[in-house]
Design a protein around this motif. Structure first.
Motif, PDB file in Angstrom:
ATOM      1  N   ALA A 133      45.358  31.772  49.761  1.00 17.29           N
ATOM      2  CA  ALA A 133      44.879  31.567  48.302  1.00 17.29           C
ATOM      3  C   ALA A 133      45.180  33.269  47.589  1.00 17.29           C
ATOM      4  O   ALA A 133      45.610  34.201  48.402  1.00 17.29           O
ATOM      5  CB  ALA A 133      43.186  31.907  48.601  1.00 17.29           C
ATOM      6  N   PRO A 134      45.309  33.195  46.631  1.00 16.74           N
ATOM      7  CA  PRO A 134      44.979  34.934  45.694  1.00 16.74           C
ATOM      8  C   PRO A 134      44.059  35.531  46.277  1.00 16.74           C
ATOM      9  O   PRO A 134      42.908  34.865  46.644  1.00 16.74           O
ATOM     10  CB  PRO A 134      45.679  34.830  44.685  1.00 16.74           C
ATOM     11  N   ALA A 135      44.776  36.874  46.712  1.00 17.97           N
ATOM     12  CA  ALA A 135      43.571  38.499  46.400  1.00 17.97           C
ATOM     13  C   ALA A 135      42.152  37.947  44.764  1.00 17.97           C
ATOM     14  O   ALA A 135      43.154  38.388  44.156  1.00 17.97           O
ATOM     15  CB  ALA A 135      43.990  39.441  46.862  1.00 17.97           C
ATOM     16  N   ILE A 136      41.360  37.813  45.361  1.00 17.60           N
ATOM     17  CA  ILE A 136      40.341  38.054  44.115  1.00 17.60           C
ATOM     18  C   ILE A 136      39.920  39.041  43.927  1.00 17.60           C
ATOM     19  O   ILE A 136      39.054  39.084  42.874  1.00 17.60           O
ATOM     20  CB  ILE A 136      39.757  37.037  43.665  1.00 17.60           C
ATOM     21  N   ALA A 137      39.336  39.872  45.187  1.00 20.47           N
ATOM     22  CA  ALA A 137      38.210  41.133  45.251  1.00 20.47           C
ATOM     23  C   ALA A 137      37.785  42.153  44.131  1.00 20.47           C
ATOM     24  O   ALA A 137      37.376  42.499  43.461  1.00 20.47           O
ATOM     25  CB  ALA A 137      38.224  40.869  46.199  1.00 20.47           C
ATOM     26  N   ALA A 138      39.619  42.529  43.854  1.00 21.90           N
ATOM     27  CA  ALA A 138      39.995  43.714  42.445  1.00 21.90           C
ATOM     28  C   ALA A 138      38.552  42.937  41.175  1.00 21.90           C
ATOM     29  O   ALA A 138      38.221  43.001  40.593  1.00 21.90           O
ATOM     30  CB  ALA A 138      40.423  43.956  42.674  1.00 21.90           C
ATOM     31  N   ALA A 139      39.746  41.661  40.998  1.00 18.75           N
ATOM     32  CA  ALA A 139      39.012  40.741  40.109  1.00 18.75           C
ATOM     33  C   ALA A 139      37.685  40.479  39.441  1.00 18.75           C
ATOM     34  O   ALA A 139      36.675  40.823  38.749  1.00 18.75           O
ATOM     35  CB  ALA A 139      39.538  39.662  39.297  1.00 18.75           C
ATOM     36  N   CYS A 140      36.973  40.393  40.936  1.00 15.36           N
ATOM     37  CA  CYS A 140      35.958  39.655  40.981  1.00 15.36           C
ATOM     38  C   CYS A 140      34.897  41.389  40.890  1.00 15.36           C
ATOM     39  O   CYS A 140      34.010  40.684  40.048  1.00 15.36           O
ATOM     40  CB  CYS A 140      35.238  39.048  41.887  1.00 15.36           C
ATOM     41  N   HIS A 141      34.996  41.837  41.528  1.00 19.49           N
ATOM     42  CA  HIS A 141      34.525  43.025  41.164  1.00 19.49           C
ATOM     43  C   HIS A 141      33.988  44.017  39.761  1.00 19.49           C
ATOM     44  O   HIS A 141      33.423  44.660  39.288  1.00 19.49           O
ATOM     45  CB  HIS A 141      35.027  44.631  42.174  1.00 19.49           C
ATOM     46  N   ASP A 142      35.471  43.855  38.933  1.00 21.95           N
ATOM     47  CA  ASP A 142      35.848  44.210  37.843  1.00 21.95           C
ATOM     48  C   ASP A 142      34.849  43.653  36.955  1.00 21.95           C
ATOM     49  O   ASP A 142      33.727  44.199  36.013  1.00 21.95           O
ATOM     50  CB  ASP A 142      37.132  44.193  37.309  1.00 21.95           C
ATOM     51  N   VAL A 143      34.310  42.636  37.042  1.00 20.48           N
ATOM     52  CA  VAL A 143      33.446  41.845  36.402  1.00 20.48           C
ATOM     53  C   VAL A 143      31.807  41.584  36.681  1.00 20.48           C
ATOM     54  O   VAL A 143      31.101  41.601  36.903  1.00 20.48           O
ATOM     55  CB  VAL A 143      33.471  39.980  36.225  1.00 20.48           C
ATOM     56  N   PHE A 144      32.076  41.228  38.155  1.00 16.21           N
ATOM     57  CA  PHE A 144      30.290  40.660  38.828  1.00 16.21           C
ATOM     58  C   PHE A 144      30.243  41.833  39.548  1.00 16.21           C
ATOM     59  O   PHE A 144      28.695  41.548  39.959  1.00 16.21           O
ATOM     60  CB  PHE A 144      30.615  39.701  39.244  1.00 16.21           C
ATOM     61  N   GLY A 145      30.938  43.180  40.082  1.00 14.61           N
ATOM     62  CA  GLY A 145      30.182  43.816  40.665  1.00 14.61           C
ATOM     63  C   GLY A 145      30.202  43.827  42.279  1.00 14.61           C
ATOM     64  O   GLY A 145      30.793  42.682  42.637  1.00 14.61           O
ATOM     65  N   THR A 146      28.713  44.318  43.152  1.00 10.91           N
ATOM     66  CA  THR A 146      29.319  44.164  43.939  1.00 10.91           C
ATOM     67  C   THR A 146      28.681  42.843  44.460  1.00 10.91           C
ATOM     68  O   THR A 146      27.243  42.309  44.227  1.00 10.91           O
ATOM     69  CB  THR A 146      28.801  45.174  45.376  1.00 10.91           C
ATOM     70  N   ALA A 147      29.247  41.817  45.343  1.00 12.78           N
ATOM     71  CA  ALA A 147      28.636  40.855  45.689  1.00 12.78           C
ATOM     72  C   ALA A 147      27.124  40.966  46.764  1.00 12.78           C
ATOM     73  O   ALA A 147      27.654  41.343  47.590  1.00 12.78           O
ATOM     74  CB  ALA A 147      29.947  39.553  46.224  1.00 12.78           C
ATOM     75  N   ALA A 148      26.102  40.206  46.521  1.00 12.44           N
ATOM     76  CA  ALA A 148      25.191  40.506  47.752  1.00 12.44           C
ATOM     77  C   ALA A 148      25.180  39.270  49.060  1.00 12.44           C
ATOM     78  O   ALA A 148      24.591  39.328  49.745  1.00 12.44           O
ATOM     79  CB  ALA A 148      24.539  40.379  46.750  1.00 12.44           C
TER      80      ALA A 148
END
Length: 269
Positions: free
Chosen positions: A23-38
């Motif tokens: 699976a690709p690394a998606i953390a940086a992209a998701c943080h840009d859009v969604f912020g910190t995941a709870a």
């Protein structure tokens, strides 16, 4: 295919990881859009692909020759991957002005171009918070933020300007996502409100540049007399027009320049 991708859900962990092989690394992209995941969550595959694509654009930026610089679009903000409409504004004769408004600024590309061409001060507005943050980011990157203000507003800021520029969404249909709001204008609502309110925000002898595609008229999606009637009813007249073929020769951009010559009277060109 779009509906299928929207129906497929992908589970992500609290640190935005995918529990999938290769699976690709998606953390940086998701943080840009969604912020910190709870907590762990699910994201549609369609949205996840859009988030990853937007992150790549944001990192790399888009080269804008007329600016001698790059614009970095954020997720959910219409990206200036086509420059035909930017080139129209770049080629337009710019008479001396003290203040300009850029209505519906998006990435801030037209506000940046006006500042690059020597306009002393620009107020850019957008109804979307993502666009406001994106425009601020781009103007800061380009070293132009000291002469610009980006405000979260539906259309006009208070006051009047010598020059008002607007590149509204050009398809008179309903958007189904934030990104589509940069392309689809339900019932030409933004275009209609912009033209009707325009005379109240132009200085005496001020002018407006309306940058819009005529493809809806060519496809029969909008009455070809709708815009001329709208301009006339607002007390404006078309002064002149600039046209430019798109890079694909499938769409023609046009720019009407509107000039307000006095209270209740004006001209559009």
């Amino acid at each position: 295919m779009s509906r299928l991708l929207g129906s497929l859900l992908v589970e992500v962990t609290t640190d935005y990881a995918l529990d999938l092989r290769r699976a690709p690394a998606i953390a940086a992209a998701c943080h840009d859009v969604f912020g910190t995941a709870a907590a762990p969550a699910v994201i549609s595959l369609r949205e996840l692909l859009g988030v990853l694509s937007a992150h790549r654009w944001r990192q790399r930026g888009i080269e804008i020759p007329a600016l001698n610089g790059r614009i970095h679009p954020h997720y959910g903000v219409f990206a200036p991957t086509r420059t035909d409409y930017i080139d129209l504004v770049a080629r337009r004769t710019l008479r001396p002005v003290s203040t300009a408004f850029d209505i519906g600024t998006g990435t801030g590309v037209l506000a940046a171009l006006l500042l690059h061409r020597g306009v002393p001060a620009v107020v850019a507005t957008d109804v979307g918070w993502r666009a406001v943050e994106c425009a601020r980011d781009n103007l800061e990157r380009l070293g132009l933020s000291d002469r610009a203000a980006v405000e979260h507003r539906d259309l006009f800021p208070p006051g009047r300007a010598d020059l008002i520029v607007c590149n509204p969404p050009w398809v008179p249909a309903s958007p189904t996502s934030t990104l589509e709001a940069g392309v689809f204008d339900r019932g030409s609502g933004m275009l209609t409100r912009f033209v009707r309110q325009l005379p109240g925000h132009l200085t005496h002898n001020g002018e407006a540049w309306l940058v819009i595609s005529d493809l809806p008229e060519r496809l029969g999606l909008r009455d070809d007399q709708m815009l001329p009637r709208l301009i006339e009813s607002a007390g404006l007249t078309v002064r002149d027009r600039s046209e430019g073929p798109s890079a694909t020769n499938r769409r023609t951009g046009s720019q009407d320049r509107c000039r307000r010559t006095g209270a209740g009277n004006g001209s559009t060109s």
